[in-house]
Design a protein around this motif. Structure first.
Motif, PDB file in Angstrom:
ATOM      1  N   ASP A 378      11.633  -0.561  -2.311  1.00 47.26           N
ATOM      2  CA  ASP A 378      11.436   0.881  -2.139  1.00 47.26           C
ATOM      3  C   ASP A 378      10.575   1.390  -3.284  1.00 47.26           C
ATOM      4  O   ASP A 378      10.720   0.953  -4.426  1.00 47.26           O
ATOM      5  CB  ASP A 378      12.763   1.632  -2.132  1.00 47.26           C
ATOM      6  N   THR A 379       9.693   2.325  -2.969  1.00 51.88           N
ATOM      7  CA  THR A 379       8.877   2.946  -4.009  1.00 51.88           C
ATOM      8  C   THR A 379       8.877   4.456  -3.778  1.00 51.88           C
ATOM      9  O   THR A 379       9.449   4.952  -2.799  1.00 51.88           O
ATOM     10  CB  THR A 379       7.448   2.381  -4.019  1.00 51.88           C
ATOM     11  N   VAL A 380       8.244   5.187  -4.671  1.00 55.80           N
ATOM     12  CA  VAL A 380       8.197   6.644  -4.565  1.00 55.80           C
ATOM     13  C   VAL A 380       6.740   7.082  -4.454  1.00 55.80           C
ATOM     14  O   VAL A 380       5.906   6.732  -5.297  1.00 55.80           O
ATOM     15  CB  VAL A 380       8.861   7.320  -5.784  1.00 55.80           C
ATOM     16  N   VAL A 381       6.429   7.810  -3.387  1.00 60.56           N
ATOM     17  CA  VAL A 381       5.087   8.340  -3.166  1.00 60.56           C
ATOM     18  C   VAL A 381       5.199   9.846  -2.934  1.00 60.56           C
ATOM     19  O   VAL A 381       5.935  10.282  -2.031  1.00 60.56           O
ATOM     20  CB  VAL A 381       4.413   7.660  -1.951  1.00 60.56           C
ATOM     21  N   ALA A 382       4.497  10.616  -3.744  1.00 52.47           N
ATOM     22  CA  ALA A 382       4.522  12.081  -3.654  1.00 52.47           C
ATOM     23  C   ALA A 382       5.959  12.617  -3.675  1.00 52.47           C
ATOM     24  O   ALA A 382       6.324  13.531  -2.923  1.00 52.47           O
ATOM     25  CB  ALA A 382       3.790  12.553  -2.395  1.00 52.47           C
ATOM     26  N   PHE A 398      -2.562  -6.091  -6.186  1.00 56.93           N
ATOM     27  CA  PHE A 398      -1.271  -6.073  -5.521  1.00 56.93           C
ATOM     28  C   PHE A 398      -1.306  -4.918  -4.532  1.00 56.93           C
ATOM     29  O   PHE A 398      -1.455  -3.761  -4.910  1.00 56.93           O
ATOM     30  CB  PHE A 398      -0.140  -5.893  -6.536  1.00 56.93           C
ATOM     31  N   TYR A 399      -1.208  -5.253  -3.236  1.00 54.79           N
ATOM     32  CA  TYR A 399      -1.276  -4.257  -2.167  1.00 54.79           C
ATOM     33  C   TYR A 399       0.125  -3.737  -1.868  1.00 54.79           C
ATOM     34  O   TYR A 399       1.077  -4.508  -1.741  1.00 54.79           O
ATOM     35  CB  TYR A 399      -1.845  -4.866  -0.894  1.00 54.79           C
ATOM     36  N   VAL A 400       0.258  -2.413  -1.713  1.00 54.31           N
ATOM     37  CA  VAL A 400       1.532  -1.783  -1.364  1.00 54.31           C
ATOM     38  C   VAL A 400       1.337  -0.980  -0.083  1.00 54.31           C
ATOM     39  O   VAL A 400       0.512  -0.056  -0.030  1.00 54.31           O
ATOM     40  CB  VAL A 400       2.041  -0.872  -2.503  1.00 54.31           C
ATOM     41  N   LEU A 401       2.098  -1.347   0.963  1.00 54.35           N
ATOM     42  CA  LEU A 401       1.974  -0.728   2.278  1.00 54.35           C
ATOM     43  C   LEU A 401       3.290  -0.082   2.686  1.00 54.35           C
ATOM     44  O   LEU A 401       4.375  -0.521   2.277  1.00 54.35           O
ATOM     45  CB  LEU A 401       1.608  -1.764   3.348  1.00 54.35           C
ATOM     46  N   ASN A 402       3.183   0.948   3.518  1.00 59.23           N
ATOM     47  CA  ASN A 402       4.353   1.493   4.199  1.00 59.23           C
ATOM     48  C   ASN A 402       4.789   0.459   5.234  1.00 59.23           C
ATOM     49  O   ASN A 402       4.036   0.136   6.142  1.00 59.23           O
ATOM     50  CB  ASN A 402       3.990   2.818   4.868  1.00 59.23           C
ATOM     51  N   LEU A 408      -1.808   1.655   4.069  1.00 57.00           N
ATOM     52  CA  LEU A 408      -1.994   1.309   2.662  1.00 57.00           C
ATOM     53  C   LEU A 408      -1.608   2.498   1.804  1.00 57.00           C
ATOM     54  O   LEU A 408      -2.232   3.565   1.874  1.00 57.00           O
ATOM     55  CB  LEU A 408      -3.450   0.919   2.402  1.00 57.00           C
ATOM     56  N   LEU A 409      -0.562   2.341   1.001  1.00 56.69           N
ATOM     57  CA  LEU A 409      -0.143   3.400   0.095  1.00 56.69           C
ATOM     58  C   LEU A 409      -1.010   3.399  -1.161  1.00 56.69           C
ATOM     59  O   LEU A 409      -1.497   4.431  -1.593  1.00 56.69           O
ATOM     60  CB  LEU A 409       1.328   3.217  -0.269  1.00 56.69           C
ATOM     61  N   PHE A 410      -1.186   2.216  -1.746  1.00 58.78           N
ATOM     62  CA  PHE A 410      -2.107   2.061  -2.870  1.00 58.78           C
ATOM     63  C   PHE A 410      -2.261   0.574  -3.146  1.00 58.78           C
ATOM     64  O   PHE A 410      -1.488  -0.260  -2.675  1.00 58.78           O
ATOM     65  CB  PHE A 410      -1.596   2.794  -4.122  1.00 58.78           C
ATOM     66  N   LYS A 411      -3.294   0.258  -3.890  1.00 55.62           N
ATOM     67  CA  LYS A 411      -3.400  -1.078  -4.454  1.00 55.62           C
ATOM     68  C   LYS A 411      -3.417  -0.930  -5.972  1.00 55.62           C
ATOM     69  O   LYS A 411      -3.850   0.089  -6.510  1.00 55.62           O
ATOM     70  CB  LYS A 411      -4.617  -1.840  -3.944  1.00 55.62           C
ATOM     71  N   SER A 412      -2.911  -1.948  -6.641  1.00 56.26           N
ATOM     72  CA  SER A 412      -2.693  -1.863  -8.079  1.00 56.26           C
ATOM     73  C   SER A 412      -3.999  -1.945  -8.854  1.00 56.26           C
ATOM     74  O   SER A 412      -5.074  -2.212  -8.297  1.00 56.26           O
ATOM     75  CB  SER A 412      -1.783  -3.014  -8.522  1.00 56.26           C
TER      76      SER A 412
END
Length: 599
Positions: A378-382, A398-402, A408-412
């Motif tokens: 789990d991560t925190v977005v907005a 490092f790719y982070v997806l919903n 794509l939420l973000f890449k590192s």
């Protein structure tokens, strides 16, 4: 959400003393869905693949006293990549060439050994196996010769065996008749080529065993006077379709199969950039002109499944990475985006239906497989908590997806240097980084959910990328060939901690050699990993400071695990090197613990 039942309900010591195999059978129906602090019962220590241990007897205050408790030598000196499974009082490991061994978890004494028949055909990608799965009284392994086997957990006897795929199906890349037309060196020796094989540790879920095929777009690997060269030949003949399959764990019957290459959607939308807007340097007009001629290229389209998928137990979806398209590197006979290769995919475990796919590299010409196992967290977005899936790419991000939508939420921040990324090859050669080795290769990451950090074993190994004309008069469908040539002098590794909320690098260590094997995170505020020259080490999760190391003769190129036995925490790792990387090969399983009096 993974539950540490051992800590919550405090299973009494008397229950833990139930005889080994009865205890294993009692737990068999639930081990794939929960995490017991004492055990390491699945490849990623839980369906989410976090490779995190809640044990903390070994911690940053006392890790400097860690010592070798016991060592087991398998007798098979080759690339040793197993991730041990610990259930009850036993460890279960696989060896190169697919032998399986059960060991006493406290002493290393061999309990039983299964020896797999020697393959009749050389594997595409070497003899390594990345581990077994254990559930409901059985030990499961996928083999390099295309079998899925189930062994009795108590005795090691074969319960059932099923041929997953015929490894004779492929037409391997060949330089016969062409070497004189290629500037590859007169002593070129083939060390690998496209064919089906199975290296990954199976994933067990409910009553299923899930495995994936490798080698579907491996490409021609040559040992030359200048070292390893990976060659791309757009011949229109070589390649296979990678797939994931689920099998009934009781009978071995195949339940479903999902192919990573879908003929109807292979071409895609002719993407000129990645999802984050970086140009792919494609000649779309030329590709479209060739699309009719090569409209059936999807039938040999590649897309291997190199590593164990993660599974979201709430939805039943599994998350896997797919390999590069085939032919590897040379794309002249495969116009289009080549969906769904070099992608993260979500698959419904009930029926093998594709839910979504995120393609990291459309029309991949660099061998950028999505090979490091996906991990769930789990991560925190907005300001909102989001269920995410992450993956350490060969591209160096490092790719982070919903994980519900594939967005794509973000890449590192990059965790390795990036030079001329997605450059087109030239006759003179263009140096790029990461090269075909990655970024990060098959090495699994680990996640500390409390610190919201992921720990990545990285590779910096620049490669010069060439495209040269074939010096033969020919009516073949290609007139050029491509290859990578590695720069051995510039290579090194990185061990990187990345914040899972921001994608920023928290700390990074440069290592002597490219890191290949993976990481382990523990509640003792430690991260463990190993080097190809034989060093196994631990660092502080907060600062990255190296706190302890142990040196021996074989490359430590396998993922570490941690477990407890009779109230004592152990750290275990295979030391067997990697032949392709040039790391010294061996056959040791190393198991460490604190001295009895140290706490």
């Amino acid at each position: 959400m993974l539950i540490d039942l051992y800590n919550i309900i405090r299973i009494e010591e008397s229950l833990m003393r139930v005889p080994n195999q009865l205890f294993g059978l009692m737990l068999g129906s639930v081990l794939s869905q929960v995490v017991f602090a004492d055990d390491w019962a699945t490849y990623g220590n839980g369906l989410g693949n976090q490779r995190f241990s809640s044990l903390k007897e070994v911690n940053r205050a006392n890790v400097d006293k860690l010592q070798l408790a016991w060592k087991f030598d398998s007798g098979i000196k080759a690339s040793f990549q197993t991730s041990p499974i610990k259930v009850g009082d036993r460890l279960y490991i696989s060896t190169p060439f697919n032998h399986v061994i059960a060991l006493d978890a406290g002493t290393g004494e061999q309990v039983w050994r299964y020896e797999h028949p020697k393959p009749k055909k050389k594997s595409c990608c070497g003899p390594a196996n990345r581990g077994v799965a254990v559930a409901k009284g059985k030990v499961f392994q996928a083999t390099i010769d295309g079998q899925l086997i189930a062994l009795d957990q108590t005795t090691g006897e074969l319960v059932w065996q099923n041929k997953v795929e015929d490894i004779q199906l492929s037409v391997q890349e060949s330089v016969d008749g062409l070497l004189q037309g290629m500037d590859l060196g007169g002593d070129a020796k083939i060390t690998g080529g496209t064919s089906h094989s199975f290296n990954m540790a199976p994933q067990v879920y409910k009553d299923m065993v899930i495995v994936g095929s490798t080698g579907a777009g491996y490409g021609l690997h040559l040992d030359t006077e200048k070292g390893l060269r990976v060659v791309g030949i757009g011949d229109g003949r070589t390649g296979l379709r990678g797939f994931l399959s689920a099998f009934d764990m009781n009978t071995g019957k195949e339940l479903w199969r999902w192919y990573s290459v879908d003929g109807e959607h292979w071409v895609g939308d002719w993407q000129e950039t990645t999802a984050s807007g970086l140009t792919l340097n494609r000649d779309i007009a030329t590709e479209k002109a060739a699309s009719q001629r090569f409209q059936h290229s999807w039938k040999l389209g590649g897309g291997s499944i190199w590593t164990t998928p993660a599974i979201d137990d709430e939805t039943g979806w599994l998350f896997a990475g797919t390999g590069n398209p085939a032919p590897n590197m040379d794309s002249s006979t495969r116009p289009g985006d080549n969906l769904n290769t070099s992608s993260i995919v979500a698959i419904d475990s009930k029926n093998g239906e594709l839910k979504w796919a995120f393609q990291q590299v459309p029309h991949d010409r660099w061998g950028y497989d999505v090979s490091s196992p996906p991990v769930l967290f789990d991560t925190v977005v907005a300001g909102k908590t989001v269920k995410a899936v992450g993956q350490a790419g060969k591209t160096g991000w490092f790719y982070v997806l919903n994980r519900e939508t594939g967005e794509l939420l973000f890449k590192s921040d990059p965790f390795v240097p990036q030079v001329n990324l997605f450059a087109d090859p030239t006759e003179e050669g263009v140096t790029i980084a990461p090269g075909i080795a990655g970024g990060s290769n098959w090495s699994p990451v680990s996640v500390n959910p409390d610190k919201q950090q992921v720990y990545i074993a990285g590779i910096h190994m620049p490669a010069t990328y060439y495209r040269k004309p074939l010096k033969l008069n020919s009516e073949l469908p290609w007139q050029t060939y491509s290859y990578f040539e590695f720069d051995e002098k510039q290579r090194y590794g990185t061990l990187t901690a990345i914040d899972l909320k921001s994608g920023q690098v928290s700390w990074q260590n440069k290592t002597r050699l490219p890191l290949l094997g993976g990481t382990l995170a523990t509640a003792g505020d430690l991260v463990f990993s190993g080097e190809g020259d034989g060093e196994f080490f631990a660092v502080d999760t907060t600062t990255g400071e190296k706190l302890w190391s142990y040196k021996q003769s074989y490359g430590v190129n396998a993922p570490p695990v941690s477990y407890s036995h009779n109230g004592r925490q152990y750290i275990a790792v295979a030391a067997g090197g990697n032949k392709i990387a040039g790391y010294p090969t061996g056959d040791s399983l190393l198991v460490f613990s604190l001295p009895r009096a140290t706490k």
